[in-house]
Design a protein around this motif. Structure first.
Motif, PDB file in Angstrom:
ATOM      1  N   ARG A  13       0.812  -1.212   0.000  1.00 13.91           N
ATOM      2  CA  ARG A  13       0.000   0.000   0.000  1.00 13.91           C
ATOM      3  C   ARG A  13       0.846   1.263   0.000  1.00 13.91           C
ATOM      4  NH1 ARG A  13      -4.686  -1.803   4.366  1.00 13.91           N
ATOM      5  NH2 ARG A  13      -5.942  -3.035   2.883  1.00 13.91           N
ATOM      6  N   ALA A  14       2.086   1.162   0.476  1.00 14.66           N
ATOM      7  CA  ALA A  14       2.966   2.326   0.530  1.00 14.66           C
ATOM      8  C   ALA A  14       3.548   2.660  -0.839  1.00 14.66           C
ATOM      9  CB  ALA A  14       4.095   2.088   1.533  1.00 14.66           C
ATOM     10  N   LEU A  15       3.535   1.692  -1.751  1.00 16.56           N
ATOM     11  CA  LEU A  15       4.055   1.918  -3.085  1.00 16.56           C
ATOM     12  C   LEU A  15       3.098   2.787  -3.897  1.00 16.56           C
ATOM     13  CD1 LEU A  15       5.218  -1.692  -4.062  1.00 16.56           C
ATOM     14  CD2 LEU A  15       6.703   0.253  -3.538  1.00 16.56           C
ATOM     15  N   PRO A  16       3.624   3.468  -4.922  1.00 17.89           N
ATOM     16  CA  PRO A  16       2.723   4.135  -5.854  1.00 17.89           C
ATOM     17  C   PRO A  16       1.744   3.112  -6.432  1.00 17.89           C
ATOM     18  CG  PRO A  16       5.009   4.753  -6.262  1.00 17.89           C
ATOM     19  CD  PRO A  16       5.038   3.641  -5.268  1.00 17.89           C
ATOM     20  N   VAL A  17       0.533   3.552  -6.723  1.00 18.00           N
ATOM     21  CA  VAL A  17      -0.518   2.651  -7.168  1.00 18.00           C
ATOM     22  C   VAL A  17      -0.780   2.837  -8.657  1.00 18.00           C
ATOM     23  CG1 VAL A  17      -2.978   2.106  -6.966  1.00 18.00           C
ATOM     24  CG2 VAL A  17      -1.624   2.537  -4.919  1.00 18.00           C
ATOM     25  N   VAL A  18      -0.829   1.730  -9.391  1.00 12.19           N
ATOM     26  CA  VAL A  18      -1.204   1.736 -10.805  1.00 12.19           C
ATOM     27  C   VAL A  18      -2.534   1.013 -10.943  1.00 12.19           C
ATOM     28  CG1 VAL A  18      -0.627   0.906 -13.122  1.00 12.19           C
ATOM     29  CG2 VAL A  18       1.162   1.845 -11.643  1.00 12.19           C
ATOM     30  N   LEU A  19      -3.461   1.654 -11.673  1.00 12.32           N
ATOM     31  CA  LEU A  19      -4.808   1.109 -11.810  1.00 12.32           C
ATOM     32  C   LEU A  19      -5.238   1.076 -13.264  1.00 12.32           C
ATOM     33  CD1 LEU A  19      -6.422   3.214  -8.968  1.00 12.32           C
ATOM     34  CD2 LEU A  19      -6.074   0.754  -8.866  1.00 12.32           C
ATOM     35  N   LEU A  20      -5.928   0.028 -13.628  1.00  9.72           N
ATOM     36  CA  LEU A  20      -6.604  -0.035 -14.918  1.00  9.72           C
ATOM     37  C   LEU A  20      -7.884   0.796 -14.803  1.00  9.72           C
ATOM     38  CD1 LEU A  20      -7.280  -3.323 -16.875  1.00  9.72           C
ATOM     39  CD2 LEU A  20      -9.031  -1.573 -16.653  1.00  9.72           C
ATOM     40  N   TYR A  21      -8.126   1.638 -15.798  1.00 11.02           N
ATOM     41  CA  TYR A  21      -9.347   2.447 -15.766  1.00 11.02           C
ATOM     42  C   TYR A  21     -10.189   2.156 -17.002  1.00 11.02           C
ATOM     43  CZ  TYR A  21     -12.584   6.338 -15.905  1.00 11.02           C
ATOM     44  OH  TYR A  21     -13.741   7.084 -15.966  1.00 11.02           O
ATOM     45  N   ARG A  22     -11.415   1.688 -16.768  1.00  7.04           N
ATOM     46  CA  ARG A  22     -12.352   1.450 -17.867  1.00  7.04           C
ATOM     47  C   ARG A  22     -13.180   2.711 -18.090  1.00  7.04           C
ATOM     48  NH1 ARG A  22     -13.350  -4.130 -19.030  1.00  7.04           N
ATOM     49  NH2 ARG A  22     -12.364  -5.526 -17.525  1.00  7.04           N
ATOM     50  N   LYS A  23     -12.952   3.336 -19.218  1.00  7.67           N
ATOM     51  CA  LYS A  23     -13.701   4.544 -19.533  1.00  7.67           C
ATOM     52  C   LYS A  23     -15.147   4.216 -19.884  1.00  7.67           C
ATOM     53  CE  LYS A  23     -13.919   8.370 -22.789  1.00  7.67           C
ATOM     54  NZ  LYS A  23     -13.227   9.189 -23.796  1.00  7.67           N
ATOM     55  N   ARG A  38      -5.317  -5.774 -18.905  1.00  6.85           N
ATOM     56  CA  ARG A  38      -4.994  -6.021 -17.507  1.00  6.85           C
ATOM     57  C   ARG A  38      -3.536  -6.465 -17.349  1.00  6.85           C
ATOM     58  NH1 ARG A  38      -7.933  -6.785 -12.917  1.00  6.85           N
ATOM     59  NH2 ARG A  38      -6.958  -8.023 -11.265  1.00  6.85           N
ATOM     60  N   GLU A  39      -3.085  -7.365 -18.213  1.00  2.00           N
ATOM     61  CA  GLU A  39      -1.717  -7.856 -18.120  1.00  2.00           C
ATOM     62  C   GLU A  39      -0.708  -6.762 -18.450  1.00  2.00           C
ATOM     63  OE1 GLU A  39       1.715 -10.098 -17.657  1.00  2.00           O
ATOM     64  OE2 GLU A  39      -0.315 -10.300 -16.834  1.00  2.00           O
ATOM     65  N   LEU A  40      -0.974  -5.960 -19.452  1.00  2.00           N
ATOM     66  CA  LEU A  40      -0.059  -4.876 -19.777  1.00  2.00           C
ATOM     67  C   LEU A  40      -0.013  -3.832 -18.661  1.00  2.00           C
ATOM     68  CD1 LEU A  40      -0.864  -4.401 -23.571  1.00  2.00           C
ATOM     69  CD2 LEU A  40       1.250  -5.309 -22.592  1.00  2.00           C
ATOM     70  N   THR A  41      -1.150  -3.570 -18.031  1.00  2.00           N
ATOM     71  CA  THR A  41      -1.171  -2.640 -16.894  1.00  2.00           C
ATOM     72  C   THR A  41      -0.324  -3.177 -15.750  1.00  2.00           C
ATOM     73  OG1 THR A  41      -3.404  -1.922 -17.505  1.00  2.00           O
ATOM     74  CG2 THR A  41      -2.674  -1.415 -15.277  1.00  2.00           C
ATOM     75  N   ARG A  42      -0.422  -4.473 -15.493  1.00  2.00           N
ATOM     76  CA  ARG A  42       0.398  -5.092 -14.446  1.00  2.00           C
ATOM     77  C   ARG A  42       1.881  -4.916 -14.749  1.00  2.00           C
ATOM     78  NH1 ARG A  42       3.438  -9.105 -13.366  1.00  2.00           N
ATOM     79  NH2 ARG A  42       3.298  -9.949 -15.481  1.00  2.00           N
ATOM     80  N   GLN A  43       2.265  -5.082 -16.004  1.00  2.00           N
ATOM     81  CA  GLN A  43       3.676  -4.963 -16.362  1.00  2.00           C
ATOM     82  C   GLN A  43       4.159  -3.520 -16.332  1.00  2.00           C
ATOM     83  OE1 GLN A  43       5.169  -7.319 -19.593  1.00  2.00           O
ATOM     84  NE2 GLN A  43       3.574  -8.867 -19.388  1.00  2.00           N
ATOM     85  N   ILE A  44       3.297  -2.578 -16.687  1.00  2.00           N
ATOM     86  CA  ILE A  44       3.663  -1.166 -16.566  1.00  2.00           C
ATOM     87  C   ILE A  44       3.912  -0.812 -15.104  1.00  2.00           C
ATOM     88  CG2 ILE A  44       2.744   1.186 -16.801  1.00  2.00           C
ATOM     89  CD1 ILE A  44       1.361   0.156 -19.404  1.00  2.00           C
ATOM     90  N   ALA A  45       3.064  -1.334 -14.212  1.00  2.00           N
ATOM     91  CA  ALA A  45       3.264  -1.112 -12.774  1.00  2.00           C
ATOM     92  C   ALA A  45       4.610  -1.679 -12.332  1.00  2.00           C
ATOM     93  CB  ALA A  45       2.130  -1.756 -11.985  1.00  2.00           C
ATOM     94  N   GLU A  46       4.964  -2.825 -12.840  1.00  2.00           N
ATOM     95  CA  GLU A  46       6.230  -3.469 -12.483  1.00  2.00           C
ATOM     96  C   GLU A  46       7.413  -2.601 -12.895  1.00  2.00           C
ATOM     97  OE1 GLU A  46       7.843  -7.046 -14.767  1.00  2.00           O
ATOM     98  OE2 GLU A  46       6.986  -8.011 -12.994  1.00  2.00           O
ATOM     99  N   ILE A  47       7.365  -2.044 -14.107  1.00  2.00           N
ATOM    100  CA  ILE A  47       8.448  -1.176 -14.581  1.00  2.00           C
ATOM    101  C   ILE A  47       8.563   0.071 -13.705  1.00  2.00           C
ATOM    102  CG2 ILE A  47       9.248   0.241 -16.514  1.00  2.00           C
ATOM    103  CD1 ILE A  47       7.833  -1.761 -18.373  1.00  2.00           C
ATOM    104  N   LYS A  48       7.433   0.598 -13.269  1.00  2.00           N
ATOM    105  CA  LYS A  48       7.433   1.796 -12.431  1.00  2.00           C
ATOM    106  C   LYS A  48       7.848   1.510 -10.993  1.00  2.00           C
ATOM    107  CE  LYS A  48       3.926   4.614 -12.564  1.00  2.00           C
ATOM    108  NZ  LYS A  48       4.646   5.901 -12.752  1.00  2.00           N
ATOM    109  N   GLY A  49       7.957   0.230 -10.623  1.00  2.00           N
ATOM    110  CA  GLY A  49       8.214  -0.110  -9.223  1.00  2.00           C
ATOM    111  C   GLY A  49       7.014   0.200  -8.363  1.00  2.00           C
ATOM    112  N   ALA A  50       5.816   0.025  -8.960  1.00  2.00           N
ATOM    113  CA  ALA A  50       4.572   0.381  -8.280  1.00  2.00           C
ATOM    114  C   ALA A  50       3.736  -0.856  -8.006  1.00  2.00           C
ATOM    115  CB  ALA A  50       3.782   1.371  -9.137  1.00  2.00           C
ATOM    116  N   HIS A  51       2.662  -0.654  -7.277  1.00  2.00           N
ATOM    117  CA  HIS A  51       1.743  -1.737  -6.917  1.00  2.00           C
ATOM    118  C   HIS A  51       0.550  -1.718  -7.862  1.00  2.00           C
ATOM    119  CE1 HIS A  51      -0.868  -4.400  -4.729  1.00  2.00           C
ATOM    120  NE2 HIS A  51      -1.695  -3.425  -4.380  1.00  2.00           N
ATOM    121  N   PHE A  52       0.329  -2.821  -8.584  1.00  2.00           N
ATOM    122  CA  PHE A  52      -0.855  -2.935  -9.432  1.00  2.00           C
ATOM    123  C   PHE A  52      -2.028  -3.299  -8.548  1.00  2.00           C
ATOM    124  CE2 PHE A  52      -3.434  -5.820 -12.328  1.00  2.00           C
ATOM    125  CZ  PHE A  52      -4.190  -4.774 -12.829  1.00  2.00           C
ATOM    126  N   ALA A  53      -2.990  -2.387  -8.449  1.00  2.00           N
ATOM    127  CA  ALA A  53      -4.109  -2.560  -7.521  1.00  2.00           C
ATOM    128  C   ALA A  53      -5.416  -2.865  -8.231  1.00  2.00           C
ATOM    129  CB  ALA A  53      -4.257  -1.313  -6.658  1.00  2.00           C
TER     130      ALA A  53
END
Length: 382
Positions: A13-23, A38-53
């Motif tokens: 929870r302390a990590l930056p948060v990356v979220l998928l947003y459905r417009k 969803r999978e690409l969002t998870r990998q983008i979070a990984e590159i950022k050192g963030a938490h995919f929530a």
């Protein structure tokens, strides 16, 4: 002493948060588009050192300012509501009016046009006329007839729904009867609400991808060639892209000493991109992708022009992710070759090192595998 599960949750929870947003674009749960995103969002979070929530929930209070990966381009009003203020807040783009995110802005209105949407910029269309194929954007039956009539002097025309993806929503029309049939199928109400592109048809077409991505402190630009494949229904559809990605802006691409055809595609895309930034106030995008077509029209003339822009996750994003991960992990690497592939059917052989982003049986598409693979890389001084 081993950390407790509560400690692990607190750390996440302390990590930056990356979220998928459905417009709101219709993505069926469990379908290939939703699962790929969803999978690409998870990998983008990984590159950022963030938490995919997971998926954005407007009822939740997030401990850190979330980074969003939307399924479509946002409007300025939507971005403000979500707290998206700059390219550092999303993997995608923001536009002042919905039509700015579509194929419509690639062309001007026909002379004497009777209908145009609020916010339409005639000045922008004038600036980009030399960068695109001959064509028009229309919002009425009368304007469609006038546009097609002007273009038929040079051969057949292609009509396109503004939000069609991967060749969907298009038809080739050679005469008035064929045009009227297409307009009848669309309906006057939809034509005025959504618009339609009428564009010179090309044969022997090759489609280039030119783009730029910004993720945190990294900026990368690329060019590539798109490939077609045959889907499970026997239709030719988008099958992947081979990219060459470099650190920096479009000028970094031009320093590579590109072949003439690639240089022309990059020059047109970068000029179109620059025109957008000044032509429509409020536009910003961390993922800017342009399709550029090159081919022959019915008179035998060679044409090259920007077809459309994409300011959201797209078919080439897997290769973008591969390049960004490499640049993050290898500071001396300045160039990456990467590719994406979409393969239909059950018999799929993956190359060594391939990263699968979707593998399953989609309710509409049938058996489908999507992956990306890393190719050649170049380091400074090597």
């Amino acid at each position: 002493m081993e950390p407790s599960s509560d400690d692990a949750v607190s750390a996440a929870r302390a990590l930056p948060v990356v979220l998928l947003y459905r417009k709101g674009r219709e993505l069926s749960e469990g379908g290939h588009e939703a699962d790929t995103l969803r999978e690409l969002t998870r990998q983008i979070a990984e590159i950022k050192g963030a938490h995919f929530a997971g998926e954005f929930d407007e009822t939740c209070s997030y401990l850190t300012h979330p980074y969003l990966v939307p399924d479509d381009t946002l409007t300025v009003a939507e971005a403000r509501k979500l707290g998206v203020r700059s390219v550092r807040d999303l993997y995608g783009g923001v536009v002042p009016f919905p039509f700015v995110a579509t194929k419509l802005i690639a062309h001007s209105l026909p002379d004497g046009a009777t209908v145009a949407p609020p916010g339409w910029s005639r000045a922008f269309s004038a600036r980009t006329a030399s960068l695109v194929l001959p064509g028009y954007s229309v919002f009425s039956r009368e304007d469609a007839r006038n546009a097609a009539g002007a273009l038929w002097k040079g051969g057949r025309v292609r009509i396109k729904r503004p939000c069609g993806i991967g060749g969907a929503g298009q038809a080739l029309v050679a005469d008035t009867d064929e045009l009227e049939a297409q307009l009848d199928a669309l309906g006057d109400g939809a034509l005025q609400a959504e618009g339609l592109v009428i564009e010179r048809h090309l044969d022997g077409i090759e489609t280039y991808s030119v783009g730029q991505i910004t993720l945190d402190d990294m900026v990368a630009s690329y060019y590539g060639v798109q490939h077609l494949t045959v889907n499970n229904h026997g239709h030719h559809v988008y099958g992947g892209t081979d990219l060459v990605v470099v650190r920096g802006g479009f000028d970094a691409l031009e320093r590579l000493g590109l072949p003439q055809d690639v240089h022309e595609a990059v020059a047109r895309a970068s000029a179109f991109d620059a025109a957008v930034q000044t032509g429509y106030a409020g536009v910003f995008a961390s993922r800017r992708n342009y399709d550029v077509a090159r081919g022959l029209d019915d008179t035998g003339a060679l044409r090259c022009g920007v077809l459309e822009q994409s300011w959201r996750v797209g078919g080439a994003t897997g290769a973008e992710v591969a390049a960004l991960r490499t640049f993050r992990n290898e500071p001396d690497t300045y160039l990456v070759c990467a590719s994406t592939r979409e393969i239909y059917g059950n018999e799929v052989r993956l190359p060594a090192g391939a990263c699968v982003v979707y593998r399953g049986v989609d309710a509409q598409a049938g058996p489908l595998t999507k992956y990306y693979a890393l190719g050649e890389t170049r380091r400074k001084g090597a």
